[in-house]
Design a protein around this motif. Structure first.
Motif, PDB file in Angstrom:
ATOM      1  N   VAL A   1       0.947  -1.239  -0.091  1.00  0.00           N
ATOM      2  CA  VAL A   1       0.077   0.057   0.097  1.00  0.00           C
ATOM      3  C   VAL A   1       0.961   1.339  -0.059  1.00  0.00           C
ATOM      4  N   PHE A   2       0.584   2.193  -0.691  1.00  0.00           N
ATOM      5  CA  PHE A   2       1.226   3.711  -0.751  1.00  0.00           C
ATOM      6  C   PHE A   2       0.070   4.502  -0.611  1.00  0.00           C
ATOM      7  N   GLU A   3       0.252   5.583  -0.153  1.00  0.00           N
ATOM      8  CA  GLU A   3      -0.791   6.693  -0.044  1.00  0.00           C
ATOM      9  C   GLU A   3      -0.509   8.048  -0.940  1.00  0.00           C
ATOM     10  N   THR A   4      -1.541   8.565  -1.116  1.00  0.00           N
ATOM     11  CA  THR A   4      -1.531   9.901  -1.706  1.00  0.00           C
ATOM     12  C   THR A   4      -2.528  10.958  -1.609  1.00  0.00           C
ATOM     13  N   ASP A   5      -2.585  11.995  -1.967  1.00  0.00           N
ATOM     14  CA  ASP A   5      -3.442  13.007  -1.457  1.00  0.00           C
ATOM     15  C   ASP A   5      -4.268  13.425  -2.727  1.00  0.00           C
ATOM     16  N   ILE A   6      -4.672  12.382  -3.544  1.00  0.00           N
ATOM     17  CA  ILE A   6      -5.326  12.794  -4.773  1.00  0.00           C
ATOM     18  C   ILE A   6      -6.890  13.239  -4.517  1.00  0.00           C
TER      19      ILE A   6
END
Length: 288
Positions: A102-107
């Motif tokens: 899992v990786f996180e973004t602020d899309i």
């Protein structure tokens, strides 16, 4: 299904009960379109919905039976899910024995205030992040869970709302990430069969975790109308879905008004006729 979930039953149903509808069509797409090659490392992109979660299980089954080596990473991009939706994805993955990266973004936050085509911009941003993170992991391909219904709906949406004939291809070279490809191994699988597998095993996946989808978005409304149109046409002709699909396999350039080449240059039918009159061989056949 009311009985307790069984991982063994879910996996076995892919290659037994739903073999013809799911696993056979998955492997057919892989073989027909050359989607997987020896020593590929594929990022199987998981959104948490029924399509991508089934795709993960299909890849696991394929690794058991395939004759040449390839690697997979089950990649989840968190664009800003609520804690509840993030937890649901992780719980389903654990239940189905799918190890997630899992990786996180602020899309979601970035497109929150975009009024025009937020879904399109969100999709482009998500695709870019998936490519970038897959490449960091040493992958040369990303796999998305688009299915047969997505393909034919895209064909009709392009014609009815975009004024163009195009489709969702089963494999694409990335234009921004050198050496990367996008593949769609569920290309031939019907959505109803995905739902049947889900329901047979008593599974409950995310339907849409997007903050913007409330049924009033322009794009979702258009797709809904196209779904209804296909359903209406299918009631009179059961072959309508296959015919839509075949229509982009059987394009005859000599009968279209105009087309664009790979460089985007437009060619009209009378341009081709004039070249033919001037003695240029544009058909690819030997002239007598």
């Amino acid at each position: 299904m009311s009985e307790e979930f069984s991982l063994e039953r879910a996996e076995k149903s892919i290659i037994k009960k739903f073999h013809k509808q799911l696993f056979r069509k998955f492997t057919k797409a892989v073989a027909t379109y050359g989607l997987i090659e020896p020593n590929d490392k594929i990022a199987v992109c998981i959104s948490g919905g029924k399509d991508s979660m089934l795709m993960a299980k299909l890849f696991q089954e394929l690794k058991k039976h395939h004759k040449f080596p390839f690697e997979v990473v089950f990649l989840v991009m968190d664009p800003g899910y609520s804690p509840k939706n993030r937890e649901k994805i992780e719980e389903n993955a654990k239940k189905l024995n799918v190890p997630l990266t899992v990786f996180e973004t602020d899309i979601f936050e970035n497109v929150l205030h975009i009024e025009k085509s937020p879904c399109y911009i969100c999709a482009r941003m998500r695709r870019g992040h998936l490519y970038a993170n897959a490449q960091k992991l040493g992958c040369n391909k990303i796999a998305l869970g688009h299915h047969f219904d997505d393909v034919i709906e895209t064909i009709l949406m392009g014609m009815l709302y975009g004024g163009q004939v195009q489709t969702m291809l089963p494999v694409l070279d990335s234009s921004n990430f050198s050496g990367m490809k996008l593949i769609r191994p569920m290309y031939l699988i019907r959505e109803d069969d995905i739902k049947a597998w889900r329901d047979y095993n008593g599974l409950d996946f995310l339907r849409c975790a997007c903050k913007f989808t409330d049924g009033s978005m322009e794009d979702s409304g258009k797709r809904k109308k196209v779904k209804e149109l296909i359903r209406t046409l299918k009631a009179d002709d059961p072959e309508i879905e296959q015919n839509i699909f075949k229509s982009v396999e059987n394009v005859n350039l000599s009968t279209v008004i105009a087309y664009k080449d790979k460089e985007g240059v437009k060619h009209y039918f009378n341009d081709l006729t004039e070249k033919s009159f001037k003695g240029e061989n544009i058909s690819g056949r030997e002239e007598n």
